[in-house]
Design a protein around this motif. Structure first.
Motif, PDB file in Angstrom:
ATOM      1  N   GLY A  27       9.139  -1.457   1.321  1.00 22.59           N
ATOM      2  CA  GLY A  27       7.916  -1.993   0.739  1.00 22.59           C
ATOM      3  C   GLY A  27       7.911  -1.879  -0.777  1.00 22.59           C
ATOM      4  N   ASP A  28       6.752  -1.546  -1.303  1.00 20.67           N
ATOM      5  CA  ASP A  28       6.507  -1.486  -2.739  1.00 20.67           C
ATOM      6  C   ASP A  28       6.593  -0.025  -3.180  1.00 20.67           C
ATOM      7  OD1 ASP A  28       5.258  -1.230  -5.238  1.00 20.67           O
ATOM      8  OD2 ASP A  28       3.972  -2.952  -4.888  1.00 20.67           O
ATOM      9  N   ALA A  29       7.599   0.287  -3.999  1.00 21.91           N
ATOM     10  CA  ALA A  29       7.803   1.675  -4.404  1.00 21.91           C
ATOM     11  C   ALA A  29       6.634   2.209  -5.224  1.00 21.91           C
ATOM     12  CB  ALA A  29       9.098   1.797  -5.205  1.00 21.91           C
ATOM     13  N   GLU A  30       6.022   1.360  -6.033  1.00 24.58           N
ATOM     14  CA  GLU A  30       4.898   1.808  -6.851  1.00 24.58           C
ATOM     15  C   GLU A  30       3.713   2.188  -5.965  1.00 24.58           C
ATOM     16  OE1 GLU A  30       2.118   0.232 -10.569  1.00 24.58           O
ATOM     17  OE2 GLU A  30       3.977  -0.817 -10.057  1.00 24.58           O
ATOM     18  N   VAL A  35       0.999   6.655  -1.933  1.00 19.15           N
ATOM     19  CA  VAL A  35       0.980   7.148  -0.550  1.00 19.15           C
ATOM     20  C   VAL A  35       1.601   8.541  -0.490  1.00 19.15           C
ATOM     21  CG1 VAL A  35       1.768   6.735   1.813  1.00 19.15           C
ATOM     22  CG2 VAL A  35       1.119   4.802   0.368  1.00 19.15           C
ATOM     23  N   PHE A  36       2.619   8.782  -1.303  1.00 20.98           N
ATOM     24  CA  PHE A  36       3.328  10.057  -1.274  1.00 20.98           C
ATOM     25  C   PHE A  36       2.432  11.227  -1.658  1.00 20.98           C
ATOM     26  CE2 PHE A  36       6.196  13.307  -3.038  1.00 20.98           C
ATOM     27  CZ  PHE A  36       7.012  13.502  -1.935  1.00 20.98           C
ATOM     28  N   ARG A  37       1.315  10.964  -2.283  1.00 21.16           N
ATOM     29  CA  ARG A  37       0.385  12.049  -2.605  1.00 21.16           C
ATOM     30  C   ARG A  37      -0.087  12.780  -1.350  1.00 21.16           C
ATOM     31  NH1 ARG A  37      -3.107   8.590  -7.075  1.00 21.16           N
ATOM     32  NH2 ARG A  37      -1.487   8.569  -8.694  1.00 21.16           N
ATOM     33  N   GLN A 118       2.710  -0.784   6.612  1.00 22.18           N
ATOM     34  CA  GLN A 118       2.923  -1.075   5.193  1.00 22.18           C
ATOM     35  C   GLN A 118       3.010   0.213   4.380  1.00 22.18           C
ATOM     36  OE1 GLN A 118       3.509  -4.260   3.902  1.00 22.18           O
ATOM     37  NE2 GLN A 118       4.255  -2.941   2.250  1.00 22.18           N
ATOM     38  N   GLU A 119       2.164   1.195   4.705  1.00 22.12           N
ATOM     39  CA  GLU A 119       2.235   2.473   4.004  1.00 22.12           C
ATOM     40  C   GLU A 119       3.587   3.146   4.241  1.00 22.12           C
ATOM     41  OE1 GLU A 119      -0.993   5.104   4.848  1.00 22.12           O
ATOM     42  OE2 GLU A 119      -2.275   4.163   3.334  1.00 22.12           O
ATOM     43  N   ARG A 120       4.076   3.055   5.476  1.00 24.23           N
ATOM     44  CA  ARG A 120       5.385   3.646   5.763  1.00 24.23           C
ATOM     45  C   ARG A 120       6.477   2.944   4.956  1.00 24.23           C
ATOM     46  NH1 ARG A 120       3.506   3.319  11.080  1.00 24.23           N
ATOM     47  NH2 ARG A 120       5.037   1.719  11.678  1.00 24.23           N
ATOM     48  N   ALA A 121       6.443   1.628   4.941  1.00 28.39           N
ATOM     49  CA  ALA A 121       7.452   0.874   4.195  1.00 28.39           C
ATOM     50  C   ALA A 121       7.371   1.194   2.703  1.00 28.39           C
ATOM     51  CB  ALA A 121       7.254  -0.624   4.427  1.00 28.39           C
ATOM     52  N   ASP A 122       6.145   1.352   2.187  1.00 31.20           N
ATOM     53  CA  ASP A 122       5.975   1.637   0.764  1.00 31.20           C
ATOM     54  C   ASP A 122       6.511   3.027   0.403  1.00 31.20           C
ATOM     55  OD1 ASP A 122       4.784  -0.825   0.440  1.00 31.20           O
ATOM     56  OD2 ASP A 122       2.733  -0.063   0.421  1.00 31.20           O
ATOM     57  N   VAL A 123       6.166   4.025   1.209  1.00 34.67           N
ATOM     58  CA  VAL A 123       6.603   5.387   0.867  1.00 34.67           C
ATOM     59  C   VAL A 123       8.118   5.523   1.022  1.00 34.67           C
ATOM     60  CG1 VAL A 123       6.388   6.585   3.107  1.00 34.67           C
ATOM     61  CG2 VAL A 123       5.866   7.794   0.983  1.00 34.67           C
TER      62      VAL A 123
END
Length: 236
Positions: A27-30, A35-37, A118-123
């Protein structure tokens, strides 16, 4: 009849979830940095990362499960999975962070999981920046997340009395279990002392929005928080 090993169960679980994960891709790294918080109380990543309650996540892609040198708190299940040949890739990590306890029933990771694909793909896109291969993905900038509350050096330097902390701990352990089982309430055994102190002061200053914890922390002096931190850090 021989019972299948843990990696067989993991492979079966991956077979159920991998097609959906693989289709979504990274996903989107930014967005993933935000999400990583949700993970940062236990895990660090970036050039200055070190092990906290959980292992640091630099180089997680391609790493054998349960194998980071110097980290001592892996569950037996994850170590067995790694010994049986489980390496962390996109699909395995996606399945694990979707539902950690379904993936590895005895995992010490006290996290409900990320339901949102989407959150999983982003993180995962965010974490992917901190693995060395392929070489065309550069190291990302340090993840210098500030503390939730800024505390004086005097508070951070307090050396808590473990025996006093054990005496004070009975109210904590009515909810937080000493065996590490979360039952929906995060485990606090083995927390680095500074992380515990910062979290308790965040409740005390009402930065963390949990009314019961705000009340409990509000009753404690700086010395009592330090004592509890020392006691819980020393538990395995």
């Amino acid at each position: 009849m021989t019972r299948p090993g843990p990696v067989v169960f993991a492979a079966f679980y991956l077979a159920l979830v991998a097609p959906a994960a693989g289709q979504s891709g990274f996903g989107d790294a930014e967005a993933g940095a935000k999400v990583f918080r949700k993970c940062f109380s236990c895990h660090m990543v970036g050039p200055d990362a070190f092990n906290r309650v959980g292992p640091h996540l630099n180089g997680i892609f391609g790493r054998r499960a349960g194998s980071l040198e110097g980290f001592k708190r892996y569950s037996d299940g994850l170590k067995r999975m790694g010994a049986d040949g489980l390496f962390w890739d996109f699909d395995a990590l996606g399945a694990y962070i979707e539902n950690p306890k379904a993936f590895a029933s005895d995992t010490r990771m006290n996290f409900d999981g990320l339901d949102d694909p989407q959150e999983r793909a982003d993180v995962l896109a965010y974490l992917r920046q901190f693995s060395a291969s392929p070489a065309n993905i550069p190291e990302a900038a340090p993840t210098a997340m500030p503390r939730e509350v800024e505390l004086s050096e005097d508070i951070l330097a307090l050396q808590g009395d473990k025996d006093y902390g054990e005496y004070l701990s009975s109210e904590c352990t009515t909810c937080h279990q000493l065996d590490g089982d979360d039952q929906g309430i995060p485990a606090i055994i083995g927390w680095p002392s500074e992380d515990f102190v910062v979290a308790m002061h965040a409740y005390k200053e009402k930065v963390r929005p949990h009314p019961v914890m705000q009340m409990m922390a509000g009753r404690l002096s700086n010395e009592e928080i330090a004592a509890l931190a020392a006691y819980f850090e020393g538990l395995e």
